[in-house]
Design a protein around this motif. Structure first.
Motif, mmCIF file in Angstrom:
data_model
loop_
_atom_site.group_PDB
_atom_site.id
_atom_site.type_symbol
_atom_site.label_atom_id
_atom_site.label_comp_id
_atom_site.label_asym_id
_atom_site.label_seq_id
_atom_site.Cartn_x
_atom_site.Cartn_y
_atom_site.Cartn_z
ATOM 1 N N THR A 66 -35.271 -33.832 10.556
ATOM 2 C CA THR A 66 -34.138 -33.034 10.094
ATOM 3 C C THR A 66 -34.577 -32.167 8.921
ATOM 4 O OG1 THR A 66 -31.790 -33.103 9.488
ATOM 5 C CG2 THR A 66 -33.208 -34.723 8.458
ATOM 6 N N THR A 69 -31.207 -28.468 5.135
ATOM 7 C CA THR A 69 -29.917 -27.829 5.401
ATOM 8 C C THR A 69 -29.069 -28.662 6.356
ATOM 9 O OG1 THR A 69 -30.935 -26.476 7.124
ATOM 10 C CG2 THR A 69 -30.729 -25.481 4.943
ATOM 11 N N GLN A 70 -29.681 -29.350 7.297
ATOM 12 C CA GLN A 70 -28.945 -30.208 8.230
ATOM 13 C C GLN A 70 -28.546 -31.532 7.586
ATOM 14 O OE1 GLN A 70 -32.121 -30.302 11.109
ATOM 15 N NE2 GLN A 70 -30.869 -29.175 12.587
ATOM 16 N N GLU A 72 -27.175 -32.308 4.710
ATOM 17 C CA GLU A 72 -25.835 -32.350 4.107
ATOM 18 C C GLU A 72 -24.768 -32.635 5.164
ATOM 19 O OE1 GLU A 72 -23.018 -32.577 1.253
ATOM 20 O OE2 GLU A 72 -25.176 -32.429 0.931
ATOM 21 N N GLY A 73 -24.907 -32.038 6.338
ATOM 22 C CA GLY A 73 -23.960 -32.291 7.423
ATOM 23 C C GLY A 73 -23.991 -33.737 7.893
ATOM 24 N N VAL A 74 -25.180 -34.306 7.973
ATOM 25 C CA VAL A 74 -25.322 -35.712 8.376
ATOM 26 C C VAL A 74 -24.664 -36.620 7.333
ATOM 27 C CG1 VAL A 74 -26.987 -37.587 8.765
ATOM 28 C CG2 VAL A 74 -27.413 -35.321 9.725
ATOM 29 N N LYS A 76 -22.223 -35.931 5.251
ATOM 30 C CA LYS A 76 -20.766 -35.794 5.311
ATOM 31 C C LYS A 76 -20.191 -36.456 6.562
ATOM 32 C CE LYS A 76 -20.225 -31.565 2.646
ATOM 33 N NZ LYS A 76 -19.880 -30.136 2.713
ATOM 34 N N ARG A 77 -20.805 -36.207 7.706
ATOM 35 C CA ARG A 77 -20.299 -36.722 8.975
ATOM 36 C C ARG A 77 -20.249 -38.243 8.992
ATOM 37 N NH1 ARG A 77 -24.194 -35.203 12.364
ATOM 38 N NH2 ARG A 77 -23.651 -33.061 11.936
ATOM 39 N N TRP A 78 -21.285 -38.880 8.468
ATOM 40 C CA TRP A 78 -21.368 -40.329 8.502
ATOM 41 C C TRP A 78 -20.814 -40.972 7.235
ATOM 42 C CZ3 TRP A 78 -23.507 -43.422 12.483
ATOM 43 C CH2 TRP A 78 -23.972 -42.704 13.575
ATOM 44 N N ARG A 99 -24.953 -38.583 -3.818
ATOM 45 C CA ARG A 99 -24.578 -37.165 -3.627
ATOM 46 C C ARG A 99 -23.288 -36.840 -4.315
ATOM 47 N NH1 ARG A 99 -21.152 -35.684 0.841
ATOM 48 N NH2 ARG A 99 -20.358 -37.552 1.788
#
Length: 99
Positions: A66, A69-70, A72-74, A76-78, A99
């Motif tokens: 990963t 940039t990807q 941060e999405g991981v 947040k999602r989890w 974070r």
């Protein structure tokens, strides 16, 4: 941290990531917090960690790449608390970042 590539360990069975939950009591039956997502700087470090600390389960996990940039999405999602940067996979030495 944004332009760097990281390696994550993920279960082949259910897709969950390998996490650390520091300061959790072994007998604690309360719902677990999501913990800290373990990050490795090299693919070989992730494999070394698995082979050293979970040799009999290593074939049940895959190493995933990963970007920063990807990541941060991981997170947040989890709903992870933060990340655990694995500095030495053999000891292990982990630096926790909220974070």
């Amino acid at each position: 941290m944004i332009s760097q590539t990281y390696y994550l360990v993920r279960s082949r069975a259910d897709g969950q990531y390998l996490v650390a939950r520091p300061n959790r009591n072994e007998g604690d039956r309360t719902p677990a917090d999501p913990g800290f997502l373990l990050l490795f700087q090299e693919h070989a470090d992730a494999l070394s960690y698995l082979n050293t600390h979970a040799r009999e389960l290593a074939d049940r996990f895959a190493v995933e790449t990963t970007s920063g940039t990807q990541l941060e999405g991981v997170l947040k999602r989890w709903g992870f608390t933060g990340v655990g940067m694995v500095q030495d996979p053999l000891l292990p030495k982990v630096e926790f970042l909220i974070r």
